[in-house]
Write an enzyme that holds these catalytic residues in place. Structure first.
Site, PDB file in Angstrom:
ATOM      1  N   HIS A  91       0.835  -1.207   0.000  1.00 47.65           N
ATOM      2  CA  HIS A  91       0.000   0.000   0.000  1.00 47.65           C
ATOM      3  C   HIS A  91       0.875   1.263   0.000  1.00 47.65           C
ATOM      4  O   HIS A  91       0.748   2.127  -0.865  1.00 47.65           O
ATOM      5  CB  HIS A  91      -0.910  -0.018   1.231  1.00 47.65           C
ATOM      6  N   GLU A  92       1.777   1.324   0.978  1.00 47.17           N
ATOM      7  CA  GLU A  92       2.611   2.526   1.078  1.00 47.17           C
ATOM      8  C   GLU A  92       3.557   2.649  -0.107  1.00 47.17           C
ATOM      9  O   GLU A  92       3.878   3.751  -0.552  1.00 47.17           O
ATOM     10  CB  GLU A  92       3.384   2.550   2.402  1.00 47.17           C
ATOM     11  N   HIS A 115       1.761   4.410  -2.788  1.00 49.73           N
ATOM     12  CA  HIS A 115       1.871   5.870  -2.610  1.00 49.73           C
ATOM     13  C   HIS A 115       3.253   6.343  -3.055  1.00 49.73           C
ATOM     14  O   HIS A 115       3.408   7.381  -3.695  1.00 49.73           O
ATOM     15  CB  HIS A 115       1.710   6.246  -1.132  1.00 49.73           C
ATOM     16  N   HIS A 155       3.495   6.694  -6.646  1.00 47.26           N
ATOM     17  CA  HIS A 155       2.730   7.868  -7.075  1.00 47.26           C
ATOM     18  C   HIS A 155       3.614   9.119  -7.010  1.00 47.26           C
ATOM     19  O   HIS A 155       3.527  10.006  -7.851  1.00 47.26           O
ATOM     20  CB  HIS A 155       1.509   8.013  -6.162  1.00 47.26           C
TER      21      HIS A 155
END
Ligand code: ZN
Length: 706
Positions: free
Chosen positions: A492-493, A496, A499
């Site tokens: 998940h991180e 990010h 991104h």
């Protein structure tokens, strides 16, 4: 959680004299042009005493830059106003990003004193800029002529965002209202810092020391090893200990056969911020909510939620409520079935009691094991931290063509932090730092942040980002083994992180994760889908002792077990999202009794008594910062990530190159340079529906793929 704001924080009185001693200019590394590799902050040379003087210089430098922009005798142009604003705060930003990362990951009393002292200063500084009438007049003039300025789409978005920031700060208001807006911002910054520091204090204050075999009943080897390591770090050498960090307490609640100890630990966990005394957050929350409601009214909105959602994909509180309630019904029904099952399991064991909240995880684990013959710990020996990191990197390589290599020669801010260089086609893309282990000086949770955003306005600037996590470290000489949840958090991180790393825009203010807040969890949550693919697990999930790949049968059982307990998980999340929305649609929160409010709201939606909302109000850190009236965005994004991953499944290749290219171009690289809904349509060809989410959580029967 996504990026923490750099200016989130706050009282001068508490600051120690030695911290505000001014240094000679040139001696402060925070004010120098960094000669480090990739201009990573020179952490080894930065001392606490450097921060306050650097902030002071930063404030002054930005005020000067702002005055020059505002008082420019030439008429406003995009270049002399917006371009100039993009870099007006560089000196301040540089010092602030280093400081706030430290405050989150390795804090101490001195850092906390600086935070308390500086938060109102940051708030005041920001308000001074965004309430500057002369400056606003220039931005407003550009905004009114925006259609005739021949701007690129990205430039239009940048201009709209600046205009919005000024309006939201009250730049267009009467002097009295403006003054009140500034006072509210200053007060909220003080309250926000206290909230966060109180929470950390409550988390540090609690440790459950397990004395001997009786206290360890039910705990499997991996949980014992982690608890021994925690005891060691907390000064109880040779014993075992449980803390309120999620990766410590959740496995304990799942496995401990000691109902009394589960109850004790659980109650401490859910009472964080609500223990009375100096660290109690309940009055703080009420005051923040009331200030937000007042601010919204000053700006002409009905409620704080209306104001917060104006520039989101969801647009209105009604749209958010519609989504949440659409999922609540099926989730609530499923949770009821799950409860009956767990009560049955407790009774079958001879337990003559009504299932309580501290029993849920324990019996859920038993039922799961009986039903699917799988226990969370079976997968742990196959999920070494290093392998999961390698898996996350490999997926990025397959989807986006990046290669990621560890570098031991780069500056880091703590000995446990690891540094990596990211390249594509042999060219430098950015730097990624991973800070994986829990420590008492670190705030709980997991987040992505960074020191530099990608941009092209000031030359081709490559990003430097960090992932912060709170995994329980393996014993000395043993590898760190992750639970499936931990591994998902890492993916998940890292989503990010990508991104930020893959960002390919011109303007820093729309770079990377600077997107609508209900869009920001899409790249992170979407990335989690690849972890559970056999293509990934069979390669990277290898037993830490034997090197054997995870048995396909175990994988199959895990996949089958995935939807187990989804009623619970969806309900605990949705309850928090609904409470968040209700708190921010209050017309006024004056003297709000948060306990009563929580109880009444949960009563109205018929919250099962055996489930506690994922974050109770007194420790709901998300809604103190950028996720206020925004906790729903995880589910909003999940609607998209489920739908987006289905696009890959539909091609029959989860690394389909054409789709991956569209994903990179329109989602991971685009930052906030385009409207979120348009970006999604550009990738998928249409807007998402909730079908894939409901099916993915097993809350409705899976229909034919569409
Ligand atoms: Zn996130």
């Amino acid at each position: 959680m996504a990026g923490k704001s750099a200016t989130k924080t706050t009282s001068k009185a508490a600051i120690k004299p030695k911290l505000i001693k001014m240094r000679e200019p040139g001696q402060n590394p925070l004010l120098e042009d960094w000669a480090t590799p990739f201009k990573i902050p020179p952490f080894d040379r930065i001392e606490l005493a450097h921060f306050v003087p650097a902030f002071e210089k930063g404030f002054a430098a930005e005020r000067k830059a702002i005055a020059a922009i505002a008082n420019n005798p030439a008429p406003a142009t995009f270049a002399n106003t917006i371009d100039a604003l993009e870099h007006s705060g560089d000196t301040l930003d540089r010092a602030a990003t280093v400081f706030f990362n430290l405050a989150g990951t390795d804090t101490n009393e001195e850092i906390q004193a600086i935070e308390r002292a500086m938060a109102p200063r940051f708030a005041k500084h920001g308000m001074r800029i965004y309430q500057d009438e002369t400056l606003f007049a220039r931005v407003d003039a550009l905004f009114k002529r925006r259609k005739r300025l021949k701007l690129t789409e990205e430039q239009q978005r940048v201009l709209e965002r600046y205009h919005r920031a000024f309006v939201k700060a009250g730049a267009g208001l009467e002097p009295k209202a403006k003054k009140r807006m500034a006072a509210i911002a200053a007060r909220m910054s003080v309250l926000g810092t206290h909230f966060s520091q109180n929470l950390l204090a409550d988390e540090q204050a609690f440790v459950l020391v397990l004395e001997g075999e009786a206290d360890l009943a039910g705990l499997p080897e991996a949980v014992r090893a982690a608890a021994a390591q925690t005891a060691n770090e907390r000064g109880h050498k040779g014993k075992h200990a449980i803390t309120l960090s999620r990766s410590s307490i959740e496995p304990f609640l799942q496995y401990s056969a000691r109902r009394d100890l589960r109850e004790k630990a659980f109650n401490a966990w859910i009472m964080r911020g609500a223990n009375g005394g100096k660290t109690d957050n309940r009055k703080i929350v009420a005051e923040i909510l009331d200030l937000r409601a007042e601010r919204a009214r000053l700006l002409g909105f009905k409620t704080a939620a209306d104001s917060a959602l104006e520039f989101s994909m969801a647009k209105t509180p009604a749209n958010v409520r519609k989504l949440l309630m659409e999922v609540w019904g099926p989730a609530r029904a499923r949770a009821g079935e799950e409860r009956d099952q767990l009560q049955g399991a407790a009774q079958a064991e001879g337990g003559n009691f009504e299932l309580a909240a501290w029993d849920w995880r324990y019996y859920a684990e038993k039922v799961r094991k009986a039903k699917f013959d799988v226990d969370d710990n079976e997968i742990k020996p196959y999920l070494q931290l290093d392998s999961v990191i390698a898996a996350a990197f490999d997926v990025a390589n397959k989807l986006f063509g990046v290669t990621i290599t560890e570098r031991t020669d780069l500056p880091v801010y703590h000995p446990e932090v690891r540094a990596f260089e990211v390249k594509r086609d042999g060219k430098h893309v950015g730097v990624f730092l991973g800070d994986y282990f829990a420590r008492p000086s670190k705030h709980s949770g997991a987040w992505m942040s960074g020191w530099r955003k990608q941009e092209k306005l000031a030359g081709n600037i490559a990003p430097v980002v960090v992932n912060v996590m709170n995994f329980a470290k393996g014993a000395p000489g043993e590898p760190t083994l992750l639970s499936l949840d931990d591994a998902r958090t890492l993916f998940h991180e890292f989503g990010h992180g990508l991104h930020g790393l893959l960002s390919n825009v011109t303007y820093p203010s729309v770079s990377g994760t600077s997107v609508e807040k209900d869009f920001v969890e899409l790249p992170s949550q979407l990335y989690e889908h690849w972890l559970m693919r056999p293509e990934v697990l069979t390669k990277f999930a290898r037993h830490y002792k034997t090197g054997k790949p995870v048995p396909p049968a175990l994988l199959k059982r895990l996949q089958a077990a995935r939807n187990f307990n989804q009623g619970f998980k969806t309900v605990e999340y949705l309850a928090a999202a609904i409470v968040d929305l209700d708190l921010h649609t209050l017309a006024s929160a004056k003297g709000l009794d948060v306990d009563r409010f929580e109880k009444e709201t949960l009563g109205r939606i018929d919250m099962p008594a055996e489930i506690v909302m994922r974050h109770r109000i007194p420790h709901f850190q998300h809604i103190m910062g950028g996720y206020a009236a925004g906790y729903y965005s995880y589910m909003w994004s999940e609607v998209m990530d489920a739908d987006a991953f289905r696009a890959f499944e539909e091609t029959g290749d989860v690394f389909d190159p054409k789709l991956a290219e569209r994903l990179r171009d329109h989602i991971y690289s685009a930052g906030g340079s385009h409207d979120a809904a348009e970006a999604y349509i550009a990738f998928r060809g249409r807007l998402p529906t909730t079908q894939a989410l409901l099916e993915g959580r097993g809350l409705v029967e899976a229909g034919p793929a569409r």
